[in-house]
Design a protein around this motif. Sequence first.
Motif, PDB file in Angstrom:
ATOM      1  N   ALA A 129       0.849  -1.187   0.000  1.00  0.00           N
ATOM      2  CA  ALA A 129       0.000   0.000   0.000  1.00  0.00           C
ATOM      3  C   ALA A 129       0.882   1.233   0.000  1.00  0.00           C
ATOM      4  N   ASP A 130       0.660   2.089  -0.980  1.00  0.00           N
ATOM      5  CA  ASP A 130       1.410   3.332  -1.090  1.00  0.00           C
ATOM      6  C   ASP A 130       0.408   4.475  -1.128  1.00  0.00           C
ATOM      7  N   PRO A 131       0.395   5.341  -0.108  1.00  0.00           N
ATOM      8  CA  PRO A 131      -0.587   6.434  -0.096  1.00  0.00           C
ATOM      9  C   PRO A 131      -0.419   7.416  -1.251  1.00  0.00           C
ATOM     10  N   PRO A 135      -2.994   1.122  -6.462  1.00  0.00           N
ATOM     11  CA  PRO A 135      -2.446  -0.187  -6.841  1.00  0.00           C
ATOM     12  C   PRO A 135      -2.190  -0.263  -8.345  1.00  0.00           C
ATOM     13  N   GLY A 136      -1.040  -0.777  -8.700  1.00  0.00           N
ATOM     14  CA  GLY A 136      -0.627  -0.840 -10.099  1.00  0.00           C
ATOM     15  C   GLY A 136       0.381   0.252 -10.373  1.00  0.00           C
ATOM     16  N   THR A 137      -0.055   1.488 -10.252  1.00  0.00           N
ATOM     17  CA  THR A 137       0.862   2.609 -10.422  1.00  0.00           C
ATOM     18  C   THR A 137       2.002   2.534  -9.418  1.00  0.00           C
ATOM     19  N   LEU A 153      13.629  -6.974  -9.092  1.00  0.00           N
ATOM     20  CA  LEU A 153      12.881  -7.282  -7.881  1.00  0.00           C
ATOM     21  C   LEU A 153      12.380  -5.992  -7.264  1.00  0.00           C
ATOM     22  N   LEU A 154      11.179  -6.030  -6.728  1.00  0.00           N
ATOM     23  CA  LEU A 154      10.684  -4.928  -5.922  1.00  0.00           C
ATOM     24  C   LEU A 154      11.219  -5.136  -4.507  1.00  0.00           C
ATOM     25  N   TYR A 212      10.521   0.016  -3.315  1.00  0.00           N
ATOM     26  CA  TYR A 212       9.083   0.242  -3.140  1.00  0.00           C
ATOM     27  C   TYR A 212       8.904   1.236  -2.000  1.00  0.00           C
ATOM     28  N   PRO A 213       8.277   2.385  -2.258  1.00  0.00           N
ATOM     29  CA  PRO A 213       8.207   3.445  -1.249  1.00  0.00           C
ATOM     30  C   PRO A 213       7.085   3.288  -0.229  1.00  0.00           C
ATOM     31  N   GLY A 214       6.173   2.360  -0.451  1.00  0.00           N
ATOM     32  CA  GLY A 214       5.016   2.230   0.433  1.00  0.00           C
ATOM     33  C   GLY A 214       5.233   1.249   1.571  1.00  0.00           C
ATOM     34  N   THR A 215       4.136   0.707   2.070  1.00  0.00           N
ATOM     35  CA  THR A 215       4.139  -0.261   3.164  1.00  0.00           C
ATOM     36  C   THR A 215       4.008  -1.670   2.606  1.00  0.00           C
TER      37      THR A 215
END
Length: 299
Positions: A129-131, A135-137, A153-154, A212-215
């Motif tokens: 989850a990235d605020p 999802p996708g973007t 790899l993410l 990946y910058p989100g959670t």
Amino acid sequence: MTAAAGVPATDGRPGDRRAEVCAVVLAAGEGTRLRPLTERVPKALCPVGNVPLLDRALARLAGLGLTGPGRVAVNACYLADQVVAHVGDRAHLSVEPGDPLGTAGGVANLRDWIDGRPVLVGNADAYLADPAAPPGTDVAALLDGWDEHRVRLLGQPAANPAAPGTFAGHCFTGFSLLPWRLVRDLPVVFSDLVRAVWRPAEAAGALEVVPYPGTFYDTGTPADYLAANLHAAAGGTLVDPSATVTGRCVESVVGAGARVHGDVRRTVVWPGATVRADERLRDAIRAGDGCTVPAGAQG
């Protein structure tokens, strides 16, 4: 022709196939660390924020423009009939006989369907989850500017960059991008992508980690599964409209048709489950009328 968001467009060269990226969602695992929750429900269908994990993965792929049985495949093995029924015609289905083939074996078993295309592989149990991005973007950077040669790899920076299991100081966060040349010769036997693809690519200097910058939670343990649910509830309480809550419910997720008559805090109550008036649940998952899985204190 304009490519779907996140899917690289071709550059006009003969044989360029970047617009033909396909995706595989790995959903065959037994989820042994989540037992007894997964004794009757496959891990991929466990709800997070009242949405099955598998649906979250399919929605993320849809956000990249990858939908339908021609572009998306789902593998299944443990309690496969439930996965097959849940997916329906939304994706190509690969049912593995006997025991699960593992992450690399599951991809190899889909070789004829992949058929020369690069493949984006996602774990069904990955909660992301990235605020700042839907999802996708949020994972589109995996595809942006890819040379179709390296493995991508993410990942997220590891607390200990030198710890075993890290890649370039990062922990894997659920999605990888594989060129066809590395999928083509994978054997259809039990094997994992770490040893069959990722580490060899790393040794050859052909592996990149995209931050990946989100959670991220892998949801494989009760503690991480609970944490993902609490994150999906955004620090509050998420209650399905069809649930009945007459008790105290704080920082919890309550599923469809559930009944909460007792006192719950930092708890996931599965669809159809019941918490009796005399019960007090803390840091737990409740399934059915009496299955309670402790999930440990969260920070």
